[in-house]
Motif scaffolding. Structure first.
Motif, mmCIF file in Angstrom:
data_model
loop_
_atom_site.group_PDB
_atom_site.id
_atom_site.type_symbol
_atom_site.label_atom_id
_atom_site.label_comp_id
_atom_site.label_asym_id
_atom_site.label_seq_id
_atom_site.Cartn_x
_atom_site.Cartn_y
_atom_site.Cartn_z
ATOM 1 N N GLU A 191 -31.823 111.244 31.487
ATOM 2 C CA GLU A 191 -31.468 109.843 31.751
ATOM 3 C C GLU A 191 -30.789 109.180 30.556
ATOM 4 O O GLU A 191 -29.870 108.390 30.734
ATOM 5 C CB GLU A 191 -32.716 109.035 32.113
ATOM 6 N N LEU A 192 -31.278 109.460 29.355
ATOM 7 C CA LEU A 192 -30.855 108.711 28.183
ATOM 8 C C LEU A 192 -29.920 109.473 27.252
ATOM 9 O O LEU A 192 -29.339 108.884 26.346
ATOM 10 C CB LEU A 192 -32.092 108.247 27.395
ATOM 11 N N GLY A 193 -29.813 110.783 27.437
ATOM 12 C CA GLY A 193 -28.941 111.572 26.572
ATOM 13 C C GLY A 193 -29.490 111.785 25.173
ATOM 14 O O GLY A 193 -28.744 112.080 24.245
ATOM 15 N N ILE A 194 -30.800 111.613 25.015
ATOM 16 C CA ILE A 194 -31.446 111.836 23.722
ATOM 17 C C ILE A 194 -31.914 113.292 23.692
ATOM 18 O O ILE A 194 -32.481 113.778 24.667
ATOM 19 C CB ILE A 194 -32.656 110.887 23.550
ATOM 20 N N PRO A 195 -31.696 114.002 22.588
ATOM 21 C CA PRO A 195 -32.122 115.406 22.526
ATOM 22 C C PRO A 195 -33.608 115.581 22.839
ATOM 23 O O PRO A 195 -34.438 114.761 22.443
ATOM 24 C CB PRO A 195 -31.818 115.823 21.086
ATOM 25 N N ARG A 196 -33.948 116.650 23.525
ATOM 26 C CA ARG A 196 -35.314 116.917 23.977
ATOM 27 C C ARG A 196 -36.318 116.875 22.833
ATOM 28 O O ARG A 196 -37.391 116.295 22.961
ATOM 29 C CB ARG A 196 -35.363 118.280 24.687
ATOM 30 N N GLY A 197 -35.988 117.472 21.699
ATOM 31 C CA GLY A 197 -36.900 117.470 20.558
ATOM 32 C C GLY A 197 -37.171 116.070 20.034
ATOM 33 O O GLY A 197 -38.288 115.751 19.632
ATOM 34 N N SER A 198 -36.174 115.215 20.063
ATOM 35 C CA SER A 198 -36.348 113.836 19.619
ATOM 36 C C SER A 198 -37.187 113.028 20.596
ATOM 37 O O SER A 198 -37.970 112.169 20.185
ATOM 38 C CB SER A 198 -34.984 113.162 19.451
ATOM 39 N N VAL A 199 -37.033 113.298 21.882
ATOM 40 C CA VAL A 199 -37.800 112.560 22.890
ATOM 41 C C VAL A 199 -39.293 112.797 22.701
ATOM 42 O O VAL A 199 -40.088 111.856 22.683
ATOM 43 C CB VAL A 199 -37.360 112.936 24.331
ATOM 44 N N GLY A 200 -39.685 114.057 22.534
ATOM 45 C CA GLY A 200 -41.108 114.372 22.365
ATOM 46 C C GLY A 200 -41.706 113.717 21.134
ATOM 47 O O GLY A 200 -42.781 113.114 21.188
ATOM 48 N N THR A 201 -41.007 113.815 20.021
ATOM 49 C CA THR A 201 -41.480 113.208 18.772
ATOM 50 C C THR A 201 -41.549 111.689 18.896
ATOM 51 O O THR A 201 -42.514 111.057 18.473
ATOM 52 C CB THR A 201 -40.533 113.594 17.614
ATOM 53 N N THR A 202 -40.531 111.108 19.507
ATOM 54 C CA THR A 202 -40.481 109.651 19.652
ATOM 55 C C THR A 202 -41.588 109.162 20.576
ATOM 56 O O THR A 202 -42.238 108.142 20.294
ATOM 57 C CB THR A 202 -39.097 109.219 20.175
ATOM 58 N N LEU A 203 -41.837 109.862 21.670
ATOM 59 C CA LEU A 203 -42.928 109.469 22.567
ATOM 60 C C LEU A 203 -44.273 109.510 21.846
ATOM 61 O O LEU A 203 -45.100 108.621 22.031
ATOM 62 C CB LEU A 203 -42.952 110.376 23.801
ATOM 63 N N SER A 204 -44.467 110.518 21.014
ATOM 64 C CA SER A 204 -45.716 110.602 20.249
ATOM 65 C C SER A 204 -45.868 109.410 19.309
ATOM 66 O O SER A 204 -46.954 108.828 19.202
ATOM 67 C CB SER A 204 -45.758 111.899 19.441
ATOM 68 N N ARG A 205 -44.793 109.013 18.661
ATOM 69 C CA ARG A 205 -44.845 107.852 17.763
ATOM 70 C C ARG A 205 -45.100 106.558 18.536
ATOM 71 O O ARG A 205 -45.858 105.694 18.086
ATOM 72 C CB ARG A 205 -43.554 107.746 16.964
ATOM 73 N N LEU A 206 -44.454 106.412 19.685
ATOM 74 C CA LEU A 206 -44.687 105.224 20.510
ATOM 75 C C LEU A 206 -46.129 105.191 21.017
ATOM 76 O O LEU A 206 -46.741 104.125 21.115
ATOM 77 C CB LEU A 206 -43.709 105.190 21.690
ATOM 78 N N HIS A 207 -46.674 106.362 21.302
ATOM 79 C CA HIS A 207 -48.063 106.458 21.747
ATOM 80 C C HIS A 207 -49.018 106.053 20.629
ATOM 81 O O HIS A 207 -50.006 105.351 20.861
ATOM 82 C CB HIS A 207 -48.351 107.883 22.235
ATOM 83 N N GLU A 208 -48.719 106.479 19.400
ATOM 84 C CA GLU A 208 -49.545 106.094 18.248
ATOM 85 C C GLU A 208 -49.569 104.577 18.060
ATOM 86 O O GLU A 208 -50.577 104.014 17.640
ATOM 87 C CB GLU A 208 -49.023 106.763 16.970
ATOM 88 N N ARG A 209 -48.466 103.923 18.370
ATOM 89 C CA ARG A 209 -48.383 102.453 18.276
ATOM 90 C C ARG A 209 -49.001 101.762 19.487
ATOM 91 O O ARG A 209 -49.101 100.544 19.521
ATOM 92 C CB ARG A 209 -46.925 102.013 18.175
ATOM 93 N N GLY A 210 -49.359 102.552 20.501
ATOM 94 C CA GLY A 210 -49.971 101.992 21.696
ATOM 95 C C GLY A 210 -48.985 101.420 22.689
ATOM 96 O O GLY A 210 -49.375 100.703 23.613
ATOM 97 N N LEU A 211 -47.690 101.729 22.535
ATOM 98 C CA LEU A 211 -46.674 101.147 23.405
ATOM 99 C C LEU A 211 -46.437 101.938 24.684
ATOM 100 O O LEU A 211 -45.910 101.397 25.660
ATOM 101 C CB LEU A 211 -45.355 101.001 22.640
ATOM 102 N N VAL A 212 -46.809 103.224 24.677
ATOM 103 C CA VAL A 212 -46.662 104.050 25.874
ATOM 104 C C VAL A 212 -47.977 104.767 26.151
ATOM 105 O O VAL A 212 -48.856 104.845 25.294
ATOM 106 C CB VAL A 212 -45.509 105.079 25.738
ATOM 107 N N ARG A 213 -48.097 105.266 27.343
ATOM 108 C CA ARG A 213 -49.287 106.030 27.753
ATOM 109 C C ARG A 213 -48.789 107.290 28.448
ATOM 110 O O ARG A 213 -47.615 107.373 28.829
ATOM 111 C CB ARG A 213 -50.156 105.190 28.681
#
Length: 121
Positions: free
Chosen positions: A43-65
């Motif tokens: 959907e976003l054109g962001i590399p797969r490796g970056s998506v996983g790392t970014t989701l983990s960081r957003l999860h640490e901040r409590g912004l995603v589940r």
């Protein structure tokens, strides 16, 4: 960089223009839907490796589940102030390049309708 201390309000949001902000805005626009990292990549054109790392960081901040391999916005952490910041950014992006964006002084010749301009009779 120094800031005006009284008007400064730190945010938990990722900076504009980052993968984190792009993912967060996408998930916020689809709050009831969970996405796999591979779907966010498509959907976003962001590399797969970056998506996983970014989701983990957003999860640490409590912004995603997440549940299993699916990720979604965390509505409890995504408060009205955060929503309005992201919403304003989306509106600004939508109207980027329009007349008002291209002409920052568009309001210079508007009449003073509140009487504060000193044209008292």
């Amino acid at each position: 960089m120094p800031v005006d201390f009284e008007s400064y309000y730190p945010t938990n949001l990722p900076d504009e223009g980052t993968n984190g902000r792009e993912i967060l805005e996408f998930l916020a626009a689809n709050p009831e839907t969970g996405y796999r990292p591979s779907e966010l990549t498509a959907e976003l054109g962001i590399p797969r490796g970056s998506v996983g790392t970014t989701l983990s960081r957003l999860h640490e901040r409590g912004l995603v589940r997440h549940k299993g391999e699916y990720w979604a916005i965390n509505p409890e952490a995504y408060d009205a102030r955060t929503a309005s910041l992201v919403g304003l950014a989306a509106v600004a992006e939508q109207f980027e390049g329009d007349y008002y964006d291209e002409n920052p002084d568009w309001d210079a010749d508007l009449p003073d309708i509140d009487g504060a301009g000193g044209d008292e009779q």
